[in-house]
Design an enzyme around this catalytic site. Structure first.
Site, short mmCIF file in Angstrom:
data_model
loop_
_atom_site.label_atom_id
_atom_site.label_comp_id
_atom_site.label_asym_id
_atom_site.label_seq_id
_atom_site.Cartn_x
_atom_site.Cartn_y
_atom_site.Cartn_z
N ASP A 164 -10.20 -4.56 -4.49
CA ASP A 164 -9.37 -3.99 -3.42
C ASP A 164 -10.18 -3.12 -2.45
O ASP A 164 -10.06 -3.24 -1.24
CB ASP A 164 -8.24 -3.17 -4.06
CG ASP A 164 -7.29 -2.60 -3.05
OD1 ASP A 164 -6.29 -3.26 -2.75
OD2 ASP A 164 -7.55 -1.50 -2.52
N SER B 22 0.82 -1.20 0.00
CA SER B 22 0.00 0.00 0.00
C SER B 22 0.87 1.27 0.00
O SER B 22 1.78 1.37 -0.81
CB SER B 22 -0.93 -0.08 1.22
OG SER B 22 -1.96 0.86 1.13
N HIS C 296 -8.45 -5.00 0.26
CA HIS C 296 -7.16 -4.34 0.49
C HIS C 296 -6.33 -4.95 1.61
O HIS C 296 -5.15 -5.23 1.44
CB HIS C 296 -7.38 -2.84 0.76
CG HIS C 296 -6.10 -2.06 0.74
ND1 HIS C 296 -5.30 -1.96 -0.39
CD2 HIS C 296 -5.47 -1.37 1.71
CE1 HIS C 296 -4.24 -1.23 -0.11
NE2 HIS C 296 -4.31 -0.87 1.15
#
Ligand SMILES: *[C@@H]1O[C@H](CO)[C@@H](O)[C@H](O)[C@H]1NC(C)=O
Ligand SMILES: *[C@@H]1O[C@H](CO)[C@@H](O)[C@H](O)[C@H]1NC(C)=O
Length: 299
Positions: free
Chosen positions: A225, A108, A280
């Site tokens: 995601d 990320s 995610h």
């Protein structure tokens, strides 16, 4: 033609053993796995990467896996350039102790920290750079994360907070890429436009050379995601001014090869991995993702 001479007798098992030991001691043992350094994302820290570390040592026994314990949780909101500097300080000694190089796996927001680190570290020895669901081309979306940080804002108004000196002190703002306010993005964002070479600067050439020292760029992401917006940003795709996604190959930073992405791709060293059905926060603990997108690059 002369037949090559055999020097001495066949080596005894003891000699072989000594040789192997020597190779190991000098770090030249060819089958040793390179250390893997993990850089966490926003609002998380080493705890979230225990599973991933276990996966790595299970398939590649003996691998040294290090999750950098710094800017964890709320501290991950600190300005990115500051984080880049400190992560570099933490990772440098690991690189120096590994003459054969290391791998960098970044999740990320961490993927942007890592890319900035690689672009600004002239002597790095990173082989595989694995970018795990990172907003590499920026972020523009209404997500829970945004609501937590700026409760009174929606994506349409965040630029007002982000695109000024104070706003740039919040990590999210450093990669906030509002497609409807391109000139303010270029003018006020002090991180992403420089990193991508969207805004020309003096260091561009050397940053590109530094980045190109990597042997492999692995881009992982997918449509479910739920945080990275557009999700294609994990593969350097991004919105145009009509919020239509323009893929990596049609991005100006790709076509102009401002930071080395096109060169890497032409070299055959960009590997793109797309998986649907992964939220995610599940990318780093999903074994299917590990097996198909990550494992083979960590040798
Ligand atoms: C890309 O190259 C074109 C033509 O040289 C130039 O006009 C443009 O500003 C460049 N864009 C970037 C992001 O470097
Ligand atoms: C793990 O990845 C697979 C393959 O992409 C996906 O189908 C599955 O939903 C994922 N599971 C979780 C818990 O993320």
């Amino acid at each position: 033609m002369k037949t090559p001479q055999v020097i001495g007798d066949t080596p005894t098992p003891l000699l072989l053993l000594l040789l192997l030991l020597l190779l190991r001691l000098t770090g030249l043992c060819i089958d040793a796995y390179k250390p893997v350094v993990i850089v966490h994302g926003i609002f998380d820290g080493p705890k979230q990467f225990i599973k991933l570390s276990t996966y790595i040592t299970k398939v590649h026994p003996g691998t040294e896996v290090k999750v950098i314990d710094m800017y964890d949780n709320m501290a991950s909101l600190k300005p990115l350039w500051k984080q880049v500097r400190d992560f570099r300080k933490a990772i440098n000694p690991i690189m120096q102790k590994a003459p054969g190089g290391i791998h960098l796996l970044c999740f990320s927001q961490g993927g942007l920290i890592c890319r900035a680190l690689l672009s600004t570290a002239p002597n790095h020895n990173v082989h595989s750079f694995i970018s795990l669901s990172s907003p590499q081309a920026g972020q523009y979306g209404d997500t829970d994360y945004l609501k937590w940080v700026f409760p009174d804002c929606v994506k349409k108004t965040v630029f007002r907070i982000c695109y000024n000196r104070l706003g740039q002190k919040v990590s999210i703002c450093d990669y906030w890429n509002d497609p409807h306010h391109r000139s303010r993005y270029l003018q006020s964002n002090t991180f992403l436009p420089l990193l991508n070479g969207d805004k020309p600067h003096n260091e561009m050439k050397s940053w590109r050379e530094n980045f190109l020292r990597i042997k492999k760029l692995v881009l992982i992401g997918g449509p479910d995601d739920g945080v990275i917006t557009p999700w294609e940003s994990s593969h350097f795709g991004f919105y145009d001014s009509k919020e239509t996604v323009v893929q990596m190959r049609n991005q100006e930073f790709y076509k102009n090869d401002t930071f080395g992405l096109k060169m890497l791709s032409d070299r055959g060293d960009v590997s793109v991995c797309v998986h649907s059905g992964v939220k995610h926060v599940q990318w780093h603990s999903n074994f299917t993702v590990f097996r198909s997108c990550i494992e083979k690059w960590l040798t």
